[in-house]
Design an enzyme around this catalytic site. Structure first.
Site: not given
Ligand code: BES
Ligand code: ZN
Length: 590
Positions: A260, A284-285, A288, A307, A364, A372
Protein backbone atom coordinates in the site's frame (compact mmCIF):
# COMPACT_ATOMS: atom_id res chain seq x y z
CA UNK A 1 2.80 10.20 22.80
CA UNK A 2 5.78 7.87 23.26
CA UNK A 3 5.62 4.38 21.75
CA UNK A 4 8.35 1.83 22.25
CA UNK A 5 9.40 -0.08 19.19
CA UNK A 6 11.46 -3.25 19.67
CA UNK A 7 12.57 -3.11 16.03
CA UNK A 8 14.13 0.32 15.93
CA UNK A 9 17.19 1.85 17.58
CA UNK A 10 15.80 5.35 17.12
CA UNK A 11 14.86 7.52 20.11
CA UNK A 12 12.40 9.88 18.47
CA UNK A 13 11.31 11.30 21.82
CA UNK A 14 14.79 12.90 21.99
CA UNK A 15 15.38 13.86 18.38
CA UNK A 16 12.99 13.06 15.56
CA UNK A 17 13.12 13.34 11.79
CA UNK A 18 10.44 15.69 10.41
CA UNK A 19 11.39 15.85 6.76
CA UNK A 20 13.64 13.89 4.44
CA UNK A 21 15.23 15.20 1.24
CA UNK A 22 16.78 12.45 -0.87
CA UNK A 23 19.15 12.91 -3.75
CA UNK A 24 19.85 9.54 -5.32
CA UNK A 25 21.54 8.02 -8.31
CA UNK A 26 20.35 4.58 -9.37
CA UNK A 27 23.21 2.44 -10.64
CA UNK A 28 21.98 -0.81 -12.22
CA UNK A 29 25.52 -1.94 -13.05
CA UNK A 30 26.69 -1.81 -9.43
CA UNK A 31 23.23 -2.58 -8.03
CA UNK A 32 23.61 0.41 -5.83
CA UNK A 33 21.89 3.62 -4.78
CA UNK A 34 24.29 6.47 -4.03
CA UNK A 35 23.57 9.94 -2.85
CA UNK A 36 22.58 12.03 0.10
CA UNK A 37 19.78 12.03 2.62
CA UNK A 38 19.12 15.32 4.36
CA UNK A 39 17.06 15.03 7.53
CA UNK A 40 15.32 17.95 9.18
CA UNK A 41 15.12 17.45 12.89
CA UNK A 42 12.98 18.28 15.84
CA UNK A 43 15.06 18.25 19.00
CA UNK A 44 13.85 18.16 22.54
CA UNK A 45 15.69 20.06 25.28
CA UNK A 46 19.11 18.68 25.97
CA UNK A 47 19.08 16.14 23.15
CA UNK A 48 22.57 16.01 21.65
CA UNK A 49 22.35 12.94 19.42
CA UNK A 50 20.37 11.62 16.51
CA UNK A 51 20.04 7.84 16.31
CA UNK A 52 19.17 6.32 12.95
CA UNK A 53 18.53 2.77 11.78
CA UNK A 54 20.80 1.41 9.06
CA UNK A 55 21.44 -1.97 7.51
CA UNK A 56 24.38 -2.38 5.17
CA UNK A 57 24.63 1.34 4.43
CA UNK A 58 28.09 2.81 3.87
CA UNK A 59 28.14 6.34 5.26
CA UNK A 60 30.85 8.52 3.74
CA UNK A 61 30.18 11.78 5.49
CA UNK A 62 27.72 13.56 7.77
CA UNK A 63 27.30 17.34 7.72
CA UNK A 64 25.23 19.75 9.75
CA UNK A 65 23.18 22.53 8.15
CA UNK A 66 26.15 24.88 8.61
CA UNK A 67 28.21 22.66 6.30
CA UNK A 68 30.49 21.47 9.10
CA UNK A 69 31.22 17.77 9.47
CA UNK A 70 29.53 16.03 12.40
CA UNK A 71 30.94 13.04 14.29
CA UNK A 72 29.14 9.79 13.79
CA UNK A 73 29.62 6.19 14.91
CA UNK A 74 27.94 2.87 14.24
CA UNK A 75 26.75 0.74 17.14
CA UNK A 76 26.98 -3.01 17.22
CA UNK A 77 25.59 -5.06 14.34
CA UNK A 78 22.35 -6.68 15.51
CA UNK A 79 21.45 -8.99 12.67
CA UNK A 80 18.16 -8.20 10.98
CA UNK A 81 17.90 -4.93 12.93
CA UNK A 82 21.11 -3.71 11.37
CA UNK A 83 23.25 -1.14 13.15
CA UNK A 84 22.32 2.06 14.94
CA UNK A 85 24.06 5.12 13.54
CA UNK A 86 24.67 7.70 16.24
CA UNK A 87 25.29 11.25 15.05
CA UNK A 88 26.57 13.87 17.50
CA UNK A 89 24.69 17.11 17.01
CA UNK A 90 26.11 20.58 17.49
CA UNK A 91 23.95 22.85 19.67
CA UNK A 92 22.71 24.67 16.57
CA UNK A 93 22.17 21.64 14.28
CA UNK A 94 18.70 21.66 12.73
CA UNK A 95 19.35 19.29 9.88
CA UNK A 96 21.95 16.70 8.95
CA UNK A 97 23.02 15.57 5.55
CA UNK A 98 24.43 12.06 5.05
CA UNK A 99 26.36 10.92 1.99
CA UNK A 100 25.79 7.22 1.62
CA UNK A 101 25.71 4.10 -0.53
CA UNK A 102 23.53 0.99 -0.30
CA UNK A 103 24.85 -2.57 -0.24
CA UNK A 104 24.26 -4.87 -3.22
CA UNK A 105 22.57 -7.17 -0.66
CA UNK A 106 20.07 -4.55 0.53
CA UNK A 107 16.97 -6.63 1.27
CA UNK A 108 14.54 -3.88 0.32
CA UNK A 109 15.86 -3.70 -3.21
CA UNK A 110 15.15 -6.17 -5.93
CA UNK A 111 17.23 -5.56 -9.04
CA UNK A 112 15.70 -7.42 -11.95
CA UNK A 113 17.66 -8.42 -15.02
CA UNK A 114 16.01 -7.55 -18.33
CA UNK A 115 15.14 -11.25 -18.72
CA UNK A 116 13.01 -11.06 -15.57
CA UNK A 117 10.73 -8.44 -17.06
CA UNK A 118 7.98 -8.83 -19.64
CA UNK A 119 9.76 -6.56 -22.09
CA UNK A 120 13.13 -8.21 -21.74
CA UNK A 121 15.12 -5.16 -22.82
CA UNK A 122 15.46 -3.09 -19.67
CA UNK A 123 16.35 -3.92 -16.10
CA UNK A 124 13.94 -2.93 -13.34
CA UNK A 125 14.32 -1.98 -9.71
CA UNK A 126 11.69 -1.89 -7.00
CA UNK A 127 11.79 -1.45 -3.24
CA UNK A 128 9.80 -3.19 -0.52
CA UNK A 129 10.29 -1.39 2.79
CA UNK A 130 7.69 -3.01 5.06
CA UNK A 131 8.32 -4.10 7.75
CA UNK A 132 11.88 -3.08 8.69
CA UNK A 133 13.70 -2.91 5.37
CA UNK A 134 13.58 0.84 4.66
CA UNK A 135 16.82 1.05 6.65
CA UNK A 136 18.56 -0.97 3.93
CA UNK A 137 18.13 1.86 1.43
CA UNK A 138 17.67 5.08 3.42
CA UNK A 139 19.24 6.07 6.73
CA UNK A 140 16.24 7.03 8.84
CA UNK A 141 14.26 6.33 11.97
CA UNK A 142 12.77 3.09 10.76
CA UNK A 143 9.80 2.86 13.10
CA UNK A 144 6.12 3.11 12.20
CA UNK A 145 5.77 5.49 15.17
CA UNK A 146 7.80 8.20 13.39
CA UNK A 147 6.28 10.22 10.53
CA UNK A 148 7.96 12.61 8.14
CA UNK A 149 7.33 14.33 4.84
CA UNK A 150 9.77 13.85 1.98
CA UNK A 151 11.06 15.09 -1.32
CA UNK A 152 13.46 13.35 -3.67
CA UNK A 153 15.60 13.84 -6.74
CA UNK A 154 16.31 10.56 -8.48
CA UNK A 155 18.60 10.03 -11.48
CA UNK A 156 18.07 6.90 -13.55
CA UNK A 157 19.44 5.64 -16.88
CA UNK A 158 17.74 7.36 -19.81
CA UNK A 159 14.77 5.48 -21.20
CA UNK A 160 13.51 4.63 -17.75
CA UNK A 161 11.03 6.26 -15.40
CA UNK A 162 11.29 6.54 -11.63
CA UNK A 163 8.19 6.33 -9.45
CA UNK A 164 7.79 6.82 -5.70
CA UNK A 165 5.17 6.79 -2.97
CA UNK A 166 4.66 10.48 -3.73
CA UNK A 167 3.50 12.78 -6.51
CA UNK A 168 4.60 10.99 -9.65
CA UNK A 169 5.54 11.80 -13.24
CA UNK A 170 3.31 10.34 -15.96
CA UNK A 171 5.91 9.71 -18.62
CA UNK A 172 9.52 9.01 -19.21
CA UNK A 173 11.61 12.07 -19.92
CA UNK A 174 14.78 12.50 -21.93
CA UNK A 175 17.29 13.16 -19.18
CA UNK A 176 16.37 10.51 -16.61
CA UNK A 177 16.02 13.07 -13.78
CA UNK A 178 12.84 12.91 -11.71
CA UNK A 179 11.63 14.91 -8.70
CA UNK A 180 9.13 13.85 -6.10
CA UNK A 181 7.24 15.39 -3.21
CA UNK A 182 5.23 13.75 -0.46
CA UNK A 183 3.70 16.56 1.56
CA UNK A 184 1.79 14.38 4.02
CA UNK A 185 3.77 12.79 6.82
CA UNK A 186 4.28 9.05 6.41
CA UNK A 187 6.11 6.34 8.35
CA UNK A 188 9.33 4.93 6.88
CA UNK A 189 7.85 1.59 5.82
CA UNK A 190 5.84 3.47 3.20
CA UNK A 191 8.95 4.82 1.47
CA UNK A 192 9.03 3.29 -1.99
CA UNK A 193 10.82 3.59 -5.31
CA UNK A 194 10.51 1.77 -8.62
CA UNK A 195 12.57 2.31 -11.75
CA UNK A 196 12.02 0.69 -15.11
CA UNK A 197 10.59 0.85 -18.58
CA UNK A 198 7.07 1.66 -17.42
CA UNK A 199 4.07 3.22 -19.06
CA UNK A 200 1.10 5.00 -17.61
CA UNK A 201 -2.54 4.62 -18.49
CA UNK A 202 -5.30 6.66 -16.93
CA UNK A 203 -8.25 4.80 -15.37
CA UNK A 204 -10.28 7.75 -14.11
CA UNK A 205 -9.97 11.33 -12.87
CA UNK A 206 -7.73 10.40 -9.95
CA UNK A 207 -6.69 6.84 -10.78
CA UNK A 208 -4.30 5.23 -13.20
CA UNK A 209 -1.96 2.31 -13.68
CA UNK A 210 1.73 1.95 -14.47
CA UNK A 211 3.09 -1.24 -15.99
CA UNK A 212 5.48 -2.49 -18.59
CA UNK A 213 4.27 -1.79 -22.14
CA UNK A 214 3.52 -5.51 -22.61
CA UNK A 215 1.25 -5.58 -19.55
CA UNK A 216 -0.38 -2.17 -19.59
CA UNK A 217 -3.49 -3.08 -21.58
CA UNK A 218 -4.30 -6.17 -19.53
CA UNK A 219 -3.65 -4.15 -16.38
CA UNK A 220 -5.88 -1.26 -17.29
CA UNK A 221 -8.70 -3.60 -18.31
CA UNK A 222 -8.48 -5.57 -15.08
CA UNK A 223 -8.28 -2.46 -12.90
CA UNK A 224 -10.94 -0.41 -14.65
CA UNK A 225 -13.13 -0.47 -11.53
CA UNK A 226 -10.59 1.30 -9.32
CA UNK A 227 -12.26 4.71 -9.47
CA UNK A 228 -15.58 3.29 -8.26
CA UNK A 229 -13.78 1.46 -5.47
CA UNK A 230 -12.54 4.79 -4.16
CA UNK A 231 -16.06 6.15 -4.29
CA UNK A 232 -17.33 3.12 -2.35
CA UNK A 233 -14.55 3.46 0.22
CA UNK A 234 -15.19 7.18 0.71
CA UNK A 235 -18.86 6.55 1.08
CA UNK A 236 -18.09 4.19 3.94
CA UNK A 237 -15.35 5.88 5.92
CA UNK A 238 -14.67 9.39 4.69
CA UNK A 239 -12.63 11.27 2.14
CA UNK A 240 -9.61 9.76 0.43
CA UNK A 241 -6.90 12.08 1.63
CA UNK A 242 -3.95 11.35 -0.61
CA UNK A 243 -4.84 13.03 -3.89
CA UNK A 244 -4.26 10.45 -6.62
CA UNK A 245 -4.50 6.68 -6.30
CA UNK A 246 -2.40 4.86 -8.89
CA UNK A 247 -1.23 1.27 -9.12
CA UNK A 248 2.04 -0.14 -10.35
CA UNK A 249 1.93 -3.66 -11.76
CA UNK A 250 5.35 -5.16 -11.18
CA UNK A 251 6.98 -8.20 -12.78
CA UNK A 252 6.05 -11.62 -11.30
CA UNK A 253 8.89 -11.73 -8.80
CA UNK A 254 7.14 -9.15 -6.59
CA UNK A 255 6.95 -11.13 -3.34
CA UNK A 256 3.56 -9.86 -2.15
CA UNK A 257 0.09 -9.54 -3.53
CA UNK A 258 0.16 -5.84 -2.98
CA UNK A 259 1.88 -3.12 -1.00
CA UNK A 260 0.00 0.00 0.00
CA UNK A 261 2.66 2.58 -0.85
CA UNK A 262 0.88 5.94 -0.56
CA UNK A 263 -0.49 7.28 -3.84
CA UNK A 264 1.01 4.29 -5.65
CA UNK A 265 0.06 0.73 -4.66
CA UNK A 266 2.61 -1.83 -5.84
CA UNK A 267 0.97 -5.05 -7.03
CA UNK A 268 1.72 -8.49 -8.36
CA UNK A 269 0.77 -9.27 -11.96
CA UNK A 270 -0.85 -12.47 -10.65
CA UNK A 271 -4.03 -10.43 -10.00
CA UNK A 272 -4.45 -10.02 -13.76
CA UNK A 273 -6.72 -13.04 -14.10
CA UNK A 274 -8.45 -11.66 -17.19
CA UNK A 275 -11.88 -11.60 -15.54
CA UNK A 276 -11.47 -9.00 -12.76
CA UNK A 277 -12.08 -11.76 -10.21
CA UNK A 278 -9.10 -10.89 -8.00
CA UNK A 279 -9.69 -7.18 -7.53
CA UNK A 280 -10.40 -7.54 -3.81
CA UNK A 281 -6.65 -7.04 -3.57
CA UNK A 282 -7.13 -3.50 -4.87
CA UNK A 283 -9.91 -2.97 -2.32
CA UNK A 284 -7.44 -4.14 0.32
CA UNK A 285 -4.53 -1.92 -0.66
CA UNK A 286 -6.86 1.03 -1.17
CA UNK A 287 -8.37 0.50 2.29
CA UNK A 288 -4.87 0.91 3.73
CA UNK A 289 -5.12 4.55 2.66
CA UNK A 290 -7.19 4.85 5.85
CA UNK A 291 -6.15 1.95 8.09
CA UNK A 292 -2.37 1.89 8.08
CA UNK A 293 -1.40 4.93 6.09
CA UNK A 294 -3.56 7.43 8.02
CA UNK A 295 -3.84 5.62 11.35
CA UNK A 296 -0.67 3.59 11.66
CA UNK A 297 0.23 0.67 13.89
CA UNK A 298 2.59 2.05 16.55
CA UNK A 299 4.87 -0.98 16.36
CA UNK A 300 4.79 -4.30 14.51
CA UNK A 301 3.23 -5.85 17.60
CA UNK A 302 0.13 -3.87 16.69
CA UNK A 303 0.19 -5.07 13.06
CA UNK A 304 -3.41 -6.28 13.42
CA UNK A 305 -4.57 -2.66 13.67
CA UNK A 306 -3.26 -2.17 10.13
CA UNK A 307 -4.25 -5.47 8.57
CA UNK A 308 -7.36 -6.38 10.56
CA UNK A 309 -9.01 -3.01 9.94
CA UNK A 310 -7.92 -3.15 6.32
CA UNK A 311 -9.33 -6.64 5.79
CA UNK A 312 -12.58 -5.55 7.42
CA UNK A 313 -12.71 -2.42 5.24
CA UNK A 314 -11.83 -4.51 2.15
CA UNK A 315 -14.81 -6.77 2.80
CA UNK A 316 -17.09 -3.77 3.22
CA UNK A 317 -15.93 -2.30 -0.09
CA UNK A 318 -16.55 -5.64 -1.80
CA UNK A 319 -19.99 -5.83 -0.23
CA UNK A 320 -20.84 -2.32 -1.40
CA UNK A 321 -19.74 -3.08 -4.97
CA UNK A 322 -20.73 -6.71 -5.47
CA UNK A 323 -23.50 -7.30 -2.94
CA UNK A 324 -23.97 -9.34 0.21
CA UNK A 325 -23.93 -12.78 -1.39
CA UNK A 326 -20.54 -12.25 -2.93
CA UNK A 327 -19.22 -10.64 0.26
CA UNK A 328 -20.42 -13.54 2.38
CA UNK A 329 -18.68 -15.92 0.04
CA UNK A 330 -15.44 -14.00 0.56
CA UNK A 331 -16.02 -13.93 4.30
CA UNK A 332 -16.55 -17.68 4.48
CA UNK A 333 -13.37 -18.24 2.47
CA UNK A 334 -11.54 -16.01 4.97
CA UNK A 335 -13.00 -17.99 7.83
CA UNK A 336 -11.71 -21.24 6.34
CA UNK A 337 -8.29 -19.76 5.75
CA UNK A 338 -8.26 -18.54 9.33
CA UNK A 339 -9.27 -21.91 10.77
CA UNK A 340 -6.53 -23.51 8.71
CA UNK A 341 -3.95 -20.96 9.84
CA UNK A 342 -4.82 -21.52 13.50
CA UNK A 343 -4.54 -25.25 13.02
CA UNK A 344 -1.12 -24.83 11.41
CA UNK A 345 0.20 -22.46 14.08
CA UNK A 346 -1.37 -24.42 16.95
CA UNK A 347 -4.51 -23.25 18.74
CA UNK A 348 -2.53 -22.13 21.79
CA UNK A 349 0.34 -20.50 19.93
CA UNK A 350 1.12 -16.90 20.97
CA UNK A 351 1.39 -16.17 17.24
CA UNK A 352 -2.40 -16.53 17.13
CA UNK A 353 -2.86 -13.52 19.44
CA UNK A 354 -3.93 -10.30 17.79
CA UNK A 355 -1.39 -8.31 19.76
CA UNK A 356 1.99 -9.89 19.06
CA UNK A 357 5.25 -9.93 20.98
CA UNK A 358 7.85 -9.77 18.29
CA UNK A 359 10.76 -8.38 20.31
CA UNK A 360 13.90 -10.29 19.40
CA UNK A 361 12.30 -11.76 16.29
CA UNK A 362 12.07 -10.83 12.66
CA UNK A 363 8.64 -9.18 12.43
CA UNK A 364 8.25 -10.97 9.13
CA UNK A 365 8.24 -14.32 10.96
CA UNK A 366 5.25 -13.37 13.10
CA UNK A 367 3.17 -11.95 10.27
CA UNK A 368 0.63 -14.54 9.22
CA UNK A 369 -3.07 -14.53 8.45
CA UNK A 370 -4.05 -13.92 12.09
CA UNK A 371 -3.71 -10.14 11.93
CA UNK A 372 -5.79 -10.15 8.76
CA UNK A 373 -8.56 -12.63 9.37
CA UNK A 374 -8.81 -12.89 13.13
CA UNK A 375 -8.63 -9.09 13.05
CA UNK A 376 -11.44 -9.03 10.50
CA UNK A 377 -13.69 -11.33 12.51
CA UNK A 378 -13.00 -9.43 15.72
CA UNK A 379 -14.14 -6.19 14.13
CA UNK A 380 -17.10 -7.90 12.53
CA UNK A 381 -18.07 -9.27 15.93
CA UNK A 382 -17.97 -5.70 17.30
CA UNK A 383 -20.10 -4.52 14.39
CA UNK A 384 -22.67 -7.23 15.09
CA UNK A 385 -22.67 -6.40 18.80
CA UNK A 386 -23.41 -2.67 18.48
CA UNK A 387 -25.11 -2.58 15.09
CA UNK A 388 -23.75 -1.36 11.79
CA UNK A 389 -24.75 2.26 12.10
CA UNK A 390 -23.09 2.88 15.48
CA UNK A 391 -20.08 0.89 14.34
CA UNK A 392 -19.64 2.81 11.10
CA UNK A 393 -19.90 6.12 12.93
CA UNK A 394 -17.22 4.92 15.28
CA UNK A 395 -14.85 3.81 12.52
CA UNK A 396 -15.29 7.08 10.62
CA UNK A 397 -14.55 9.05 13.73
CA UNK A 398 -11.54 6.84 14.54
CA UNK A 399 -9.92 7.51 11.15
CA UNK A 400 -10.64 11.23 11.48
CA UNK A 401 -9.51 11.69 15.00
CA UNK A 402 -6.26 9.76 14.66
CA UNK A 403 -5.34 10.65 11.09
CA UNK A 404 -1.56 10.91 10.66
CA UNK A 405 -0.99 9.39 14.09
CA UNK A 406 0.23 6.12 15.51
CA UNK A 407 -2.07 3.72 17.25
CA UNK A 408 -1.14 1.07 19.79
CA UNK A 409 -3.42 -1.79 20.77
CA UNK A 410 -3.93 -0.31 24.25
CA UNK A 411 -4.74 3.12 22.92
CA UNK A 412 -7.25 1.59 20.54
CA UNK A 413 -8.94 -0.49 23.24
CA UNK A 414 -9.33 2.56 25.50
CA UNK A 415 -10.83 4.52 22.66
CA UNK A 416 -13.11 1.63 21.73
CA UNK A 417 -14.40 1.31 25.25
CA UNK A 418 -15.13 4.99 25.87
CA UNK A 419 -16.32 5.94 22.40
CA UNK A 420 -18.25 2.88 21.31
CA UNK A 421 -18.83 0.17 23.86
CA UNK A 422 -19.87 2.21 26.89
CA UNK A 423 -22.27 4.49 24.95
CA UNK A 424 -23.76 1.38 23.32
CA UNK A 425 -24.40 -0.09 26.77
CA UNK A 426 -21.91 -2.90 26.51
CA UNK A 427 -18.34 -3.47 27.67
CA UNK A 428 -14.97 -5.02 27.03
CA UNK A 429 -15.77 -7.86 29.44
CA UNK A 430 -19.16 -8.64 28.00
CA UNK A 431 -17.72 -8.93 24.49
CA UNK A 432 -14.62 -10.88 25.60
CA UNK A 433 -12.51 -8.24 23.93
CA UNK A 434 -9.41 -9.18 25.87
CA UNK A 435 -9.75 -12.84 24.86
CA UNK A 436 -9.88 -11.75 21.27
CA UNK A 437 -6.89 -9.45 21.49
CA UNK A 438 -4.59 -11.03 24.04
CA UNK A 439 -5.67 -14.64 23.84
CA UNK A 440 -4.92 -17.50 21.45
CA UNK A 441 -7.06 -19.16 18.81
CA UNK A 442 -10.54 -18.02 17.95
CA UNK A 443 -13.14 -17.25 20.65
CA UNK A 444 -16.32 -19.32 20.43
CA UNK A 445 -18.40 -16.24 19.61
CA UNK A 446 -16.51 -15.67 16.35
CA UNK A 447 -18.88 -14.85 13.50
CA UNK A 448 -19.63 -17.69 11.12
CA UNK A 449 -20.51 -16.38 7.68
CA UNK A 450 -22.89 -18.48 5.69
CA UNK A 451 -22.85 -18.66 1.93
CA UNK A 452 -25.53 -20.61 0.10
CA UNK A 453 -23.42 -20.44 -3.06
CA UNK A 454 -20.51 -22.16 -1.34
CA UNK A 455 -22.84 -24.65 0.33
CA UNK A 456 -23.92 -25.70 -3.17
CA UNK A 457 -20.27 -26.15 -4.11
CA UNK A 458 -19.92 -28.51 -1.17
CA UNK A 459 -22.95 -30.45 -2.39
CA UNK A 460 -21.33 -30.84 -5.79
CA UNK A 461 -18.22 -32.21 -4.10
CA UNK A 462 -20.42 -34.83 -2.44
CA UNK A 463 -21.92 -35.75 -5.79
CA UNK A 464 -18.46 -36.06 -7.31
CA UNK A 465 -17.33 -38.35 -4.52
CA UNK A 466 -20.47 -40.43 -4.99
CA UNK A 467 -19.41 -41.10 -8.56
CA UNK A 468 -20.85 -38.28 -10.69
CA UNK A 469 -18.41 -37.40 -13.47
CA UNK A 470 -17.00 -33.89 -13.12
CA UNK A 471 -18.57 -32.82 -16.41
CA UNK A 472 -22.04 -33.55 -15.00
CA UNK A 473 -21.63 -31.39 -11.89
CA UNK A 474 -23.67 -28.19 -11.69
CA UNK A 475 -20.75 -25.80 -12.06
CA UNK A 476 -22.16 -23.26 -14.46
CA UNK A 477 -21.21 -19.71 -13.60
CA UNK A 478 -18.62 -20.68 -11.02
CA UNK A 479 -16.27 -17.76 -10.63
CA UNK A 480 -12.81 -17.91 -9.07
CA UNK A 481 -14.10 -18.10 -5.51
CA UNK A 482 -16.35 -21.10 -6.08
CA UNK A 483 -13.61 -22.94 -7.93
CA UNK A 484 -11.25 -22.19 -5.09
CA UNK A 485 -13.75 -23.45 -2.56
CA UNK A 486 -14.21 -26.59 -4.62
CA UNK A 487 -10.47 -27.29 -4.76
CA UNK A 488 -9.83 -26.51 -1.13
CA UNK A 489 -12.60 -28.75 0.09
CA UNK A 490 -11.85 -31.84 -1.92
CA UNK A 491 -10.79 -34.68 0.36
CA UNK A 492 -7.18 -35.77 0.83
CA UNK A 493 -7.43 -39.12 -0.92
CA UNK A 494 -8.67 -38.86 -4.48
CA UNK A 495 -7.96 -41.46 -7.14
CA UNK A 496 -5.73 -40.57 -10.05
CA UNK A 497 -8.63 -41.07 -12.42
CA UNK A 498 -10.75 -38.59 -10.42
CA UNK A 499 -8.01 -35.98 -10.60
CA UNK A 500 -7.68 -36.56 -14.33
CA UNK A 501 -11.44 -36.22 -14.72
CA UNK A 502 -11.48 -32.95 -12.73
CA UNK A 503 -8.51 -31.60 -14.67
CA UNK A 504 -10.01 -32.50 -18.01
CA UNK A 505 -13.29 -30.84 -17.10
CA UNK A 506 -11.99 -27.63 -15.53
CA UNK A 507 -8.60 -27.34 -17.26
CA UNK A 508 -6.91 -26.49 -13.96
CA UNK A 509 -3.37 -27.45 -15.01
CA UNK A 510 -3.54 -24.96 -17.86
CA UNK A 511 -5.35 -22.13 -16.05
CA UNK A 512 -3.87 -18.65 -16.13
CA UNK A 513 -5.60 -17.79 -12.86
CA UNK A 514 -2.80 -18.04 -10.29
CA UNK A 515 -5.09 -18.39 -7.25
CA UNK A 516 -6.80 -21.38 -8.81
CA UNK A 517 -3.59 -22.84 -10.16
CA UNK A 518 -1.94 -22.61 -6.73
CA UNK A 519 -4.86 -24.41 -5.07
CA UNK A 520 -4.88 -27.08 -7.78
CA UNK A 521 -1.13 -27.64 -7.63
CA UNK A 522 -1.30 -28.10 -3.89
CA UNK A 523 -3.77 -30.89 -4.44
CA UNK A 524 -1.67 -32.48 -7.16
CA UNK A 525 1.44 -32.53 -4.96
CA UNK A 526 -0.56 -34.13 -2.16
CA UNK A 527 -1.68 -36.85 -4.57
CA UNK A 528 1.60 -37.18 -6.47
CA UNK A 529 -0.41 -36.48 -9.60
CA UNK A 530 2.31 -36.44 -12.23
CA UNK A 531 0.54 -34.84 -15.21
CA UNK A 532 0.77 -31.53 -13.31
CA UNK A 533 4.49 -31.82 -12.52
CA UNK A 534 5.62 -29.62 -15.38
CA UNK A 535 3.02 -26.98 -14.56
CA UNK A 536 4.16 -26.96 -10.95
CA UNK A 537 7.74 -26.41 -11.93
CA UNK A 538 6.77 -23.68 -14.39
CA UNK A 539 4.71 -21.94 -11.70
CA UNK A 540 7.49 -22.05 -9.11
CA UNK A 541 10.00 -20.77 -11.66
CA UNK A 542 7.89 -18.03 -13.15
CA UNK A 543 6.51 -16.06 -10.20
CA UNK A 544 7.74 -15.18 -6.75
CA UNK A 545 4.64 -14.33 -4.74
CA UNK A 546 5.38 -15.74 -1.32
CA UNK A 547 1.77 -16.61 -0.57
CA UNK A 548 1.86 -19.06 -3.51
CA UNK A 549 5.40 -20.32 -3.08
CA UNK A 550 5.30 -21.15 0.60
CA UNK A 551 2.43 -23.65 0.74
CA UNK A 552 3.66 -25.41 -2.39
CA UNK A 553 7.22 -25.82 -1.15
CA UNK A 554 5.82 -26.80 2.24
CA UNK A 555 3.70 -29.52 0.70
CA UNK A 556 6.58 -30.78 -1.45
CA UNK A 557 8.84 -30.95 1.59
CA UNK A 558 6.53 -33.46 3.27
CA UNK A 559 7.97 -36.43 1.43
CA UNK A 560 11.57 -37.34 0.80
CA UNK A 561 11.26 -37.38 -2.96
CA UNK A 562 9.26 -34.15 -2.90
CA UNK A 563 11.86 -32.50 -0.72
CA UNK A 564 14.61 -33.40 -3.16
CA UNK A 565 12.59 -31.99 -5.97
CA UNK A 566 11.82 -28.82 -3.99
CA UNK A 567 15.49 -28.21 -3.26
CA UNK A 568 16.37 -28.81 -6.88
CA UNK A 569 13.71 -26.41 -8.19
CA UNK A 570 14.50 -23.83 -5.53
CA UNK A 571 18.19 -23.76 -6.48
CA UNK A 572 17.23 -22.82 -10.01
CA UNK A 573 14.38 -20.49 -9.10
CA UNK A 574 16.12 -18.62 -6.28
CA UNK A 575 17.97 -16.02 -8.40
CA UNK A 576 14.56 -14.87 -9.62
CA UNK A 577 12.95 -14.66 -6.17
CA UNK A 578 12.94 -11.56 -4.05
CA UNK A 579 15.27 -11.82 -1.01
CA UNK A 580 12.34 -11.95 1.44
CA UNK A 581 10.66 -14.79 -0.45
CA UNK A 582 13.94 -16.66 -0.92
CA UNK A 583 14.60 -16.33 2.80
CA UNK A 584 11.21 -17.84 3.70
CA UNK A 585 11.64 -20.80 1.36
CA UNK A 586 15.22 -21.38 2.43
CA UNK A 587 14.13 -21.50 6.07
CA UNK A 588 11.42 -24.05 5.39
CA UNK A 589 13.61 -26.31 3.27
CA UNK A 590 16.40 -26.28 5.84
N1 BES B 1 1.02 -4.44 3.79
C1 BES B 1 0.76 -5.74 3.27
C2 BES B 1 1.98 -6.43 2.74
C3 BES B 1 3.07 -6.67 3.76
C4 BES B 1 2.77 -7.04 5.05
C5 BES B 1 4.38 -6.52 3.40
C6 BES B 1 3.79 -7.24 5.97
C7 BES B 1 5.39 -6.72 4.30
C8 BES B 1 5.10 -7.09 5.60
C9 BES B 1 -0.30 -5.69 2.16
O1 BES B 1 -1.30 -4.76 2.38
C10 BES B 1 -0.98 -7.03 2.14
O2 BES B 1 -1.57 -7.36 3.13
N2 BES B 1 -0.88 -7.76 1.04
C11 BES B 1 -1.49 -9.06 0.87
C12 BES B 1 -2.68 -9.00 -0.02
C13 BES B 1 -3.96 -8.82 0.66
C14 BES B 1 -5.09 -8.85 -0.36
C15 BES B 1 -4.24 -9.77 1.78
C16 BES B 1 -0.49 -9.95 0.18
O3 BES B 1 0.54 -9.44 -0.26
O4 BES B 1 -0.74 -11.13 0.05
ZN1 ZN C 1 -2.58 -5.31 3.98
Amino acid sequence: MRFDDPHSFARPWETSVQHLALDLEVDFGQRQLTGTATLELKRSDGASELVLDTWGLAIDQVQGNDGKALDFAFGEDQGILGRPLVISLAPSTQSVSLSYRTSPNATALQWLEPAQTANGNHPLLFTQSQAILARTWVPLQDSPAVRFTYEAQVRVPTGMIALMSARNPRRRNGDGKYSFKMTQPIPSYLMALAVGNLEFQSLGPRTGVYAEPETIDAASWELAGTESMIAAAENLYGAYRWGRYDLLILPPSFPFGGMENPRLTFATPTILAGDRSLVSLVAHELAHSWSGNLVTNASWNDFWLNEGFTTYFEHRIMEALYGTDHAEMLALISRQELDHEIETLGASSPDTHLQLSLAGRDPDDGMNLIAYDKGFFFLRMLEEAVGRSAWDDFVRRYFDEFAFQSMSTERFLDYLETTLLAPAGTSRERLHVDDWVFGPGLPADAPRPSSPALARVEQEIQRLLAGTPAAELATEGWETQRKLHFLRNLPGALKERQLADIDKTFGFTETGNCEILAAWLLLTIRHAYQPADAALERFLMSQGRRKFLKPLYDELARTEAGCKRAVEIFERAKPGYHPVAAHTIEALLR
